[in-house]
Design an enzyme around this catalytic site. Structure first.
Site, PDB file in Angstrom:
ATOM      1  CG  MET A  98      40.227  43.703  44.882  1.00 41.68           C
ATOM      2  SD  MET A  98      40.199  44.576  46.739  1.00 41.68           S
ATOM      3  CE  MET A  98      38.817  45.599  46.222  1.00 41.68           C
ATOM      4  CD  GLU A 100      27.786  44.068  32.887  1.00 38.47           C
ATOM      5  OE1 GLU A 100      28.261  44.513  33.714  1.00 38.47           O
ATOM      6  OE2 GLU A 100      26.454  43.779  32.546  1.00 38.47           O
ATOM      7  N   GLY A 101      32.645  45.907  33.492  1.00 36.54           N
ATOM      8  CA  GLY A 101      33.924  46.537  33.228  1.00 36.54           C
ATOM      9  C   GLY A 101      35.206  45.362  33.410  1.00 36.54           C
ATOM     10  CG  HIS A 102      36.033  43.350  36.816  1.00 35.31           C
ATOM     11  ND1 HIS A 102      34.893  43.546  37.663  1.00 35.31           N
ATOM     12  CD2 HIS A 102      37.115  43.930  37.563  1.00 35.31           C
ATOM     13  CE1 HIS A 102      35.310  44.068  38.792  1.00 35.31           C
ATOM     14  NE2 HIS A 102      36.570  44.209  38.764  1.00 35.31           N
ATOM     15  CD  GLN A 105      43.256  46.861  47.252  1.00 32.73           C
ATOM     16  OE1 GLN A 105      44.106  46.244  47.008  1.00 32.73           O
ATOM     17  NE2 GLN A 105      42.386  47.589  46.582  1.00 32.73           N
ATOM     18  CD  GLU A 135      41.291  54.901  30.206  1.00 26.81           C
ATOM     19  OE1 GLU A 135      40.077  55.484  29.887  1.00 26.81           O
ATOM     20  OE2 GLU A 135      42.260  54.960  29.406  1.00 26.81           O
ATOM     21  CB  ILE A 161      32.515  49.104  31.201  1.00 26.17           C
ATOM     22  CG1 ILE A 161      33.567  49.090  30.694  1.00 26.17           C
ATOM     23  CG2 ILE A 161      31.112  48.845  30.996  1.00 26.17           C
ATOM     24  CD1 ILE A 161      33.239  49.237  29.067  1.00 26.17           C
ATOM     25  CE  LYS A 191      27.843  47.759  33.365  1.00 27.56           C
ATOM     26  NZ  LYS A 191      26.451  46.907  33.896  1.00 27.56           N
ATOM     27  CB  SER A 200      32.651  45.369  42.902  1.00 30.66           C
ATOM     28  OG  SER A 200      33.485  44.596  41.921  1.00 30.66           O
TER      29      SER A 200
END
Length: 282
Positions: free
Chosen positions: A30, A35-37, A61, A148, A176, A184, A186
């Site tokens: 989204m 850093e996770g993305h 959602q 995850e 992450i 992490k 958004s």
């Protein structure tokens, strides 16, 4: 790297790639990438000939009074990060492109979506399944990558793919974290400096719960109570849930005798609802 905004443009690009015999990895997001993305993109880049990142804040959602209007958006920022990470295409459609006038078809599920986040967000997973189904049909990826951190979402997507015989492999990638342990997200951008300083208590509490189970505690009630007490100890006033569930069915367990998922959601400030989890093989 291309930024494509229509379904027809993406389908045409995919057709060209398929003609070259290339595999495709999809990273649904989204936007407001972190850093996770980027870890998902890295996995996709290493294992596919081409990588598509969707950048779409999906209204289906979000429930009433949730943060759809306030959700952070910055396509230029995301595009810079994607280009550096080796993304081939960003798919950034409008709401009208994804849900044109007259749209009335949805994907839903019984069972896995009723508890955890689904209890307080009853329409959330129908929106997730619908948009992911559309993205799979548009991009036709060989592999799709999900974090995850959203453990229930990952379980729901895996089940949807199995039940509907979809030709895509779902790849879960590890959480992450910030240096202080905060997962992490958004939504971390919503936090005030004071809230940000308190937020790592969530991971500390979950770590304590994990240690209790690894040390032999088998009462879900006791583990949940300990996690909740730690979170509330710093002045956080609203916990959506702390739950221990069977790792496959996502049904609550009273006695920890088989593989489990321990998950929580905590409200901080006006908009931030932060989630975290851990899994254990018993």
């Amino acid at each position: 790297m291309k930024i494509l905004k229509t379904v027809s443009e993406v389908k045409e690009q995919v057709k060209l790639w398929r003609g070259e015999g290339l595999t495709i990895g999809l990273v649904p997001t989204m936007g407001w990438l972190h850093e996770g993305h980027l870890s998902l993109i890295k996995n996709a880049r290493e294992n596919n000939g081409r990588v598509v990142v969707s950048d779409f804040v999906n209204p289906l959602q979000f429930g009433p009074n949730e943060d759809f209007d306030n959700y952070p958006r910055d396509l230029d920022r995301d595009a810079g990060l994607c280009e550096k990470a080796g993304v081939d295409v960003i798919f950034a459609p409008s709401v009208e492109e994804m849900y044109p006038e007259g749209f009335c078809s949805y994907v839903d599920m019984n069972g896995l979506t009723g508890g955890l986040c689904g209890k307080s967000r009853p329409i959330h997973f129908r929106g997730v399944q619908t948009v992911v189904n559309k993205l799979f049909n548009i991009v036709t990826p060989d592999n799709a990558y999900f974090g995850e951190k959203d453990a229930q979402q990952l379980a729901v997507i895996k089940r949807m793919v199995l039940d509907l015989n979809m030709n895509v492999k779902i790849k879960g990638c590890p959480i992450i974290r910030e240096e202080d342990g905060l997962a992490k997200s958004s939504r971390n951008s919503y936090l005030t400096p004071e809230e940000r300083s308190l937020a790592p208590i969530i991971n500390k509490a979950m770590t304590r719960g994990k240690e209790m189970i690894q040390g032999g505690e088998r009462s879900s009630e006791k583990v949940i109570a300990a996690i909740s007490e730690i979170i509330l100890s710093v002045g956080i006033t609203k916990i959506d849930y702390v739950s221990i569930v069977d790792s496959l069915s996502l049904e609550p367990v009273d006695t920890i005798e088989r593989d489990i998922l321990c998950a929580c959601a905590v409200y901080m400030g006006n908009f931030a609802r932060l989630i975290d989890n851990f899994s254990l093989e018993i």
